[in-house]
Design a protein around this motif. Sequence first.
Motif, PDB file in Angstrom:
ATOM      1  N   VAL A   1      52.807  43.437  51.404  1.00 22.98           N
ATOM      2  CA  VAL A   1      52.653  43.811  49.997  1.00 22.98           C
ATOM      3  C   VAL A   1      53.431  42.835  49.119  1.00 22.98           C
ATOM      4  N   LYS A   2      54.627  42.457  49.567  1.00 23.23           N
ATOM      5  CA  LYS A   2      55.436  41.504  48.802  1.00 23.23           C
ATOM      6  C   LYS A   2      54.706  40.169  48.624  1.00 23.23           C
ATOM      7  N   CYS A   3      54.037  39.744  49.675  1.00 18.39           N
ATOM      8  CA  CYS A   3      53.321  38.457  49.606  1.00 18.39           C
ATOM      9  C   CYS A   3      52.226  38.487  48.548  1.00 18.39           C
ATOM     10  N   ILE A   4      51.453  39.568  48.544  1.00 14.85           N
ATOM     11  CA  ILE A   4      50.376  39.696  47.557  1.00 14.85           C
ATOM     12  C   ILE A   4      50.950  39.743  46.141  1.00 14.85           C
ATOM     13  N   LEU A   5      52.006  40.516  45.970  1.00 15.66           N
ATOM     14  CA  LEU A   5      52.611  40.643  44.645  1.00 15.66           C
ATOM     15  C   LEU A   5      53.252  39.331  44.201  1.00 15.66           C
ATOM     16  N   ALA A   6      53.834  38.603  45.151  1.00 16.39           N
ATOM     17  CA  ALA A   6      54.467  37.325  44.804  1.00 16.39           C
ATOM     18  C   ALA A   6      53.439  36.300  44.331  1.00 16.39           C
ATOM     19  N   GLU A   7      52.226  36.387  44.891  1.00 19.43           N
ATOM     20  CA  GLU A   7      51.153  35.465  44.501  1.00 19.43           C
ATOM     21  C   GLU A   7      50.455  35.891  43.212  1.00 19.43           C
ATOM     22  N   LYS A   8      50.874  37.043  42.679  1.00 23.64           N
ATOM     23  CA  LYS A   8      50.299  37.587  41.442  1.00 23.64           C
ATOM     24  C   LYS A   8      48.790  37.764  41.550  1.00 23.64           C
ATOM     25  N   LYS A   9      48.393  38.216  42.740  1.00 22.54           N
ATOM     26  CA  LYS A   9      46.977  38.497  42.974  1.00 22.54           C
ATOM     27  C   LYS A   9      46.715  39.985  42.763  1.00 22.54           C
ATOM     28  N   CYS A  10      45.583  40.298  42.169  1.00 22.65           N
ATOM     29  CA  CYS A  10      45.200  41.706  42.039  1.00 22.65           C
ATOM     30  C   CYS A  10      44.877  42.235  43.431  1.00 22.65           C
ATOM     31  N   PRO A  11      45.550  43.272  43.883  1.00 25.95           N
ATOM     32  CA  PRO A  11      45.342  43.760  45.253  1.00 25.95           C
ATOM     33  C   PRO A  11      43.961  44.377  45.429  1.00 25.95           C
ATOM     34  N   ASP A  12      43.443  44.276  46.651  1.00 22.86           N
ATOM     35  CA  ASP A  12      42.166  44.940  46.943  1.00 22.86           C
ATOM     36  C   ASP A  12      42.430  46.432  47.165  1.00 22.86           C
ATOM     37  N   HIS A  13      41.373  47.154  47.496  1.00 24.43           N
ATOM     38  CA  HIS A  13      41.471  48.617  47.596  1.00 24.43           C
ATOM     39  C   HIS A  13      42.506  49.060  48.637  1.00 24.43           C
ATOM     40  N   SER A  14      42.473  48.451  49.815  1.00 20.48           N
ATOM     41  CA  SER A  14      43.397  48.856  50.879  1.00 20.48           C
ATOM     42  C   SER A  14      44.847  48.563  50.507  1.00 20.48           C
ATOM     43  N   MET A  15      45.074  47.432  49.822  1.00 19.36           N
ATOM     44  CA  MET A  15      46.434  47.085  49.425  1.00 19.36           C
ATOM     45  C   MET A  15      46.933  48.015  48.317  1.00 19.36           C
ATOM     46  N   ARG A  16      46.045  48.426  47.426  1.00 20.98           N
ATOM     47  CA  ARG A  16      46.423  49.386  46.385  1.00 20.98           C
ATOM     48  C   ARG A  16      46.881  50.706  47.021  1.00 20.98           C
ATOM     49  N   ILE A  17      46.159  51.102  48.071  1.00 19.00           N
ATOM     50  CA  ILE A  17      46.520  52.333  48.772  1.00 19.00           C
ATOM     51  C   ILE A  17      47.913  52.198  49.393  1.00 19.00           C
ATOM     52  N   ARG A  18      48.195  51.025  49.970  1.00 18.78           N
ATOM     53  CA  ARG A  18      49.509  50.784  50.567  1.00 18.78           C
ATOM     54  C   ARG A  18      50.619  50.919  49.511  1.00 18.78           C
ATOM     55  N   ILE A  19      50.400  50.336  48.341  1.00 19.16           N
ATOM     56  CA  ILE A  19      51.403  50.396  47.269  1.00 19.16           C
ATOM     57  C   ILE A  19      51.625  51.844  46.834  1.00 19.16           C
ATOM     58  N   ILE A  20      50.529  52.564  46.646  1.00 16.08           N
ATOM     59  CA  ILE A  20      50.611  53.959  46.213  1.00 16.08           C
ATOM     60  C   ILE A  20      51.333  54.809  47.255  1.00 16.08           C
ATOM     61  N   GLU A  21      51.055  54.563  48.547  1.00 16.91           N
ATOM     62  CA  GLU A  21      51.712  55.326  49.615  1.00 16.91           C
ATOM     63  C   GLU A  21      53.228  55.139  49.568  1.00 16.91           C
ATOM     64  N   PHE A  22      53.672  53.896  49.348  1.00 15.48           N
ATOM     65  CA  PHE A  22      55.111  53.646  49.309  1.00 15.48           C
ATOM     66  C   PHE A  22      55.747  54.242  48.058  1.00 15.48           C
ATOM     67  N   LEU A  23      55.038  54.190  46.937  1.00 17.41           N
ATOM     68  CA  LEU A  23      55.569  54.812  45.729  1.00 17.41           C
ATOM     69  C   LEU A  23      55.681  56.323  45.894  1.00 17.41           C
ATOM     70  N   GLN A  24      54.662  56.924  46.510  1.00 17.14           N
ATOM     71  CA  GLN A  24      54.688  58.379  46.724  1.00 17.14           C
ATOM     72  C   GLN A  24      55.852  58.765  47.643  1.00 17.14           C
ATOM     73  N   ALA A  25      56.031  57.997  48.724  1.00 14.01           N
ATOM     74  CA  ALA A  25      57.126  58.290  49.649  1.00 14.01           C
ATOM     75  C   ALA A  25      58.480  58.126  48.957  1.00 14.01           C
ATOM     76  N   ASP A  26      58.609  57.113  48.096  1.00 17.18           N
ATOM     77  CA  ASP A  26      59.868  56.876  47.410  1.00 17.18           C
ATOM     78  C   ASP A  26      60.161  57.984  46.403  1.00 17.18           C
ATOM     79  N   MET A  27      59.130  58.429  45.671  1.00 13.42           N
ATOM     80  CA  MET A  27      59.306  59.525  44.718  1.00 13.42           C
ATOM     81  C   MET A  27      59.720  60.805  45.441  1.00 13.42           C
ATOM     82  N   THR A  28      59.100  61.063  46.597  1.00 16.16           N
ATOM     83  CA  THR A  28      59.443  62.258  47.364  1.00 16.16           C
ATOM     84  C   THR A  28      60.900  62.215  47.805  1.00 16.16           C
TER      85      THR A  28
END
Length: 468
Positions: free
Chosen positions: A118-145
């Motif tokens: 995820v860091k690599c995609i974000l570092a390249e300032k690329k818009c993530p595809d669907h699967s990568m968006r899900i990965r980001i959301i999963e980590f945010l949800q886990a962190d909020m919990t």
Amino acid sequence: MENWSVEQVCNWLKQRNLGELVPKFREEEVSGAALLALNDRMVQQLVKKIGHQAVLMDLIKKYQQQKSGLESLTYCCETASKKFPEVISGKNLKSFFARYKMLQWTSSYALPDFPYDVKCILAEKKCPDHSMRIRIIEFLQADMTKYLEGSLYPNSQQYNIVVNALLQAYPFLDEDGNGFLLWKRALKDRFKYVRRPIEDDEQVLRNKSKFGHRRGQSRKSSFAENKLDGVQEQVEEEPAHLKGSAMDLHIKWLNQEYMKTQRNWEEVDNRMNVTIEIRRKMIRDKAPLKDILRLFPFLRCPYQLFREFQLLTHMDIYKKTVEILEMYSENILSLYVVRNNPINIMLQENLKQHTEEDVLKYMKMTAACLLLPEVFGDDSSLFAAVNEEVKAVTPVLEVKNPFNMNSCEFALYIEREELAQLNDCTMALAALVAAFHVFDIPCPKRIHRTLNFLESLVFEVRNPASLP
């Protein structure tokens, strides 16, 4: 706060935009101890405006909850320090309190440490595809919990804080200016997905029980059954059979009260609070707007529309809109792009006919409001129909004779049907922004720059959109 003087209480009110209450609080000699001892009846006697009553009681309640939590934490620390003095003492005790403070969900929220891919995609300032968006959301949800200490029920303000932190750290994720709403919706859906299979979590069961769920019931989501004589709706992923229930009585009462000329607004507020989960579930599941308004006709009242927005976002949309128009109206009217616009020409002709300062200010704010889409190069027909027939199906304003003080009219339309009559341009603009959020309506791309500018100021993002 308990030891505050009357003057300190007055300064506290001013800092929270409640300066109007200061003279009354001084007259009644309300000190810090007296403030914390106020009950609902006392607040109603002290404060006339319902909005101010709600804000004041909420501030007092939050302080008492925070104090109660801190006292509880202190007691736990002291008890633990007696049993394990080598574990909780000195620096450890300090870090213990620091952790507690961090969990209070302020704007200083820090994003989690994302995985390497995820860091690599974000570092390249690329818009993530669907699967990568899900990965980001999963980590945010886990962190909020984690921050919520295991709870699966964040409030709207907590969602806002996390999504704002994400978009400020990675602005390229704000696709087409709609990123905030898209990421927030995805995060809320993730929490909903995680909650769905849980059957034994105490808080999940408590929320389900609150809205009528009993184990073994099957799920239903048909809106054909949502009648006033027997409302059956699904709340928190499980059915709440409401025929003959208290919820059904609340909705019937709201419909009967709406038909009266003299309404009990305090009771309306209470019953709208009680029925908010039913209402939000209908809106999330895309129930027809006519069905929603038939059950909850008070959403046609600007005050209730603004109040619903505040319940969802903890933001006073009307107050924010007043501030926006007062701050930006002169700048908007001075821009070259609007100089020869018919609205601006109409304004200049009407300014010559008046000398009163308040009237001139009002007319300039009205013009600035109507010219916003032109400033951002958006489609003005999706924003306001000025002396024309409304054609857009999304929320749009109908404006007649905007600069005639005796005959100007403002109305909010959705799906080409009038939702509410509005007093002035400020109320109209606030109602337009609120309607997109309250009814969960996607913003059309041809107007998104204008609404993104307004929302960035309303939600107080750190780097708000600016005028071109």
